[in-house]
Motif scaffolding. Structure first.
Motif, PDB file in Angstrom:
ATOM      1  N   GLU A 160       0.804  -1.231   0.000  1.00 59.19           N
ATOM      2  CA  GLU A 160       0.000   0.000   0.000  1.00 59.19           C
ATOM      3  C   GLU A 160       0.836   1.279   0.000  1.00 59.19           C
ATOM      4  O   GLU A 160       0.304   2.353  -0.271  1.00 59.19           O
ATOM      5  N   VAL A 161       2.110   1.156   0.341  1.00 66.32           N
ATOM      6  CA  VAL A 161       2.978   2.339   0.320  1.00 66.32           C
ATOM      7  C   VAL A 161       4.019   2.164  -0.782  1.00 66.32           C
ATOM      8  O   VAL A 161       4.183   1.078  -1.338  1.00 66.32           O
ATOM      9  N   ASP A 162       4.715   3.243  -1.105  1.00 68.01           N
ATOM     10  CA  ASP A 162       5.667   3.210  -2.214  1.00 68.01           C
ATOM     11  C   ASP A 162       7.076   2.813  -1.787  1.00 68.01           C
ATOM     12  O   ASP A 162       7.845   2.293  -2.591  1.00 68.01           O
ATOM     13  N   LEU A 163       7.402   3.067  -0.523  1.00 65.76           N
ATOM     14  CA  LEU A 163       8.750   2.769  -0.036  1.00 65.76           C
ATOM     15  C   LEU A 163       8.706   2.578   1.475  1.00 65.76           C
ATOM     16  O   LEU A 163       8.015   3.327   2.177  1.00 65.76           O
ATOM     17  N   ILE A 164       9.436   1.569   1.962  1.00 63.78           N
ATOM     18  CA  ILE A 164       9.625   1.379   3.400  1.00 63.78           C
ATOM     19  C   ILE A 164      11.116   1.476   3.683  1.00 63.78           C
ATOM     20  O   ILE A 164      11.928   0.832   3.012  1.00 63.78           O
ATOM     21  N   ILE A 165      11.477   2.288   4.652  1.00 56.66           N
ATOM     22  CA  ILE A 165      12.873   2.342   5.092  1.00 56.66           C
ATOM     23  C   ILE A 165      12.925   1.693   6.471  1.00 56.66           C
ATOM     24  O   ILE A 165      12.278   2.156   7.414  1.00 56.66           O
ATOM     25  N   SER A 166      13.678   0.624   6.562  1.00 61.43           N
ATOM     26  CA  SER A 166      13.702  -0.190   7.774  1.00 61.43           C
ATOM     27  C   SER A 166      14.903   0.147   8.654  1.00 61.43           C
ATOM     28  O   SER A 166      16.000   0.379   8.163  1.00 61.43           O
TER      29      SER A 166
END
Length: 197
Positions: A160-166
């Motif tokens: 659902e989101v464009d980017l995840i930064i972990s």
């Protein structure tokens, strides 16, 4: 797509996505947050996208993150007590009255806005790259618990989101302390990690 906060291009990539009107999950100095650009002039409506993902009521405004403590005076004529400004950068959110000539048309509709200057220099660099505030709200479905592990976030929201930064898990992380101003009187609306005497 998911990348690591420690990756050398994480700041530039996050800022690029946000400036393009995309929704990014960022690790903040408190909990993970949905972020998007505060900019109605480009008609991105990133705040609406974040609300749709969370299932959040339209009348609940989102916190806006700023890069420098003094930037709050671009948006308000309120006199911020020094003991609050001394907590910035940090996990304190301050609700202020919006001034009429505040930049960005997104502010024109809101009588008050909640601002935070986060304690993490990494996220402040992203905001500086964006050259305007960015929205931030906890990563969870509205009414559900805040997700505090990288795996939960990936499983629930990667489509659902464009980017995840972990940046790993954030077990036990507290949200920011939330205060409002009535003249010089400070009202604590939510007690988080910052204590206001």
């Amino acid at each position: 797509m998911t990348i690591q906060k420690k990756d050398s291009n994480s700041i530039q990539l996050a800022a690029k996505y946000i400036k393009e009107g995309k929704i990014v999950i960022l690790p903040t100095d408190t909990v993970y947050g949905f972020s998007g650009i505060v900019d109605n002039q480009s008609n991105f409506k990133s705040d609406e996208r974040i609300r749709q993902i969370k299932g959040r009521a339209e009348n609940k405004p989102l916190i806006q993150l700023i890069a420098n403590p003094e930037d709050i005076y671009l948006f308000t004529n309120d006199k911020i007590p020094q003991k609050l400004l001394e907590k910035w950068p940090g996990s304190l959110t301050i609700i202020v009255h919006t001034k009429e000539d505040a930049p960005l048309s997104a502010h024109a509709k809101l009588p008050t806005i909640a601002f935070r200057c986060p304690g993490d220099e990494w996220i402040r660099k992203i905001i500086k790259e964006c050259e305007c505030p960015i929205y931030s709200t906890s990563v969870n479905r509205s009414g559900q618990k805040v997700l505090d592990t990288a795996q939960e976030i990936e499983e629930e929201f990667s489509k659902e989101v464009d980017l995840i930064i972990s940046d790993g898990d954030k077990k036990g992380a507290l949200p920011s302390t939330l205060v409002s101003l009535d003249g010089q009187e400070i009202k604590v609306l939510r007690q988080g990690s910052v204590k206001i005497e």
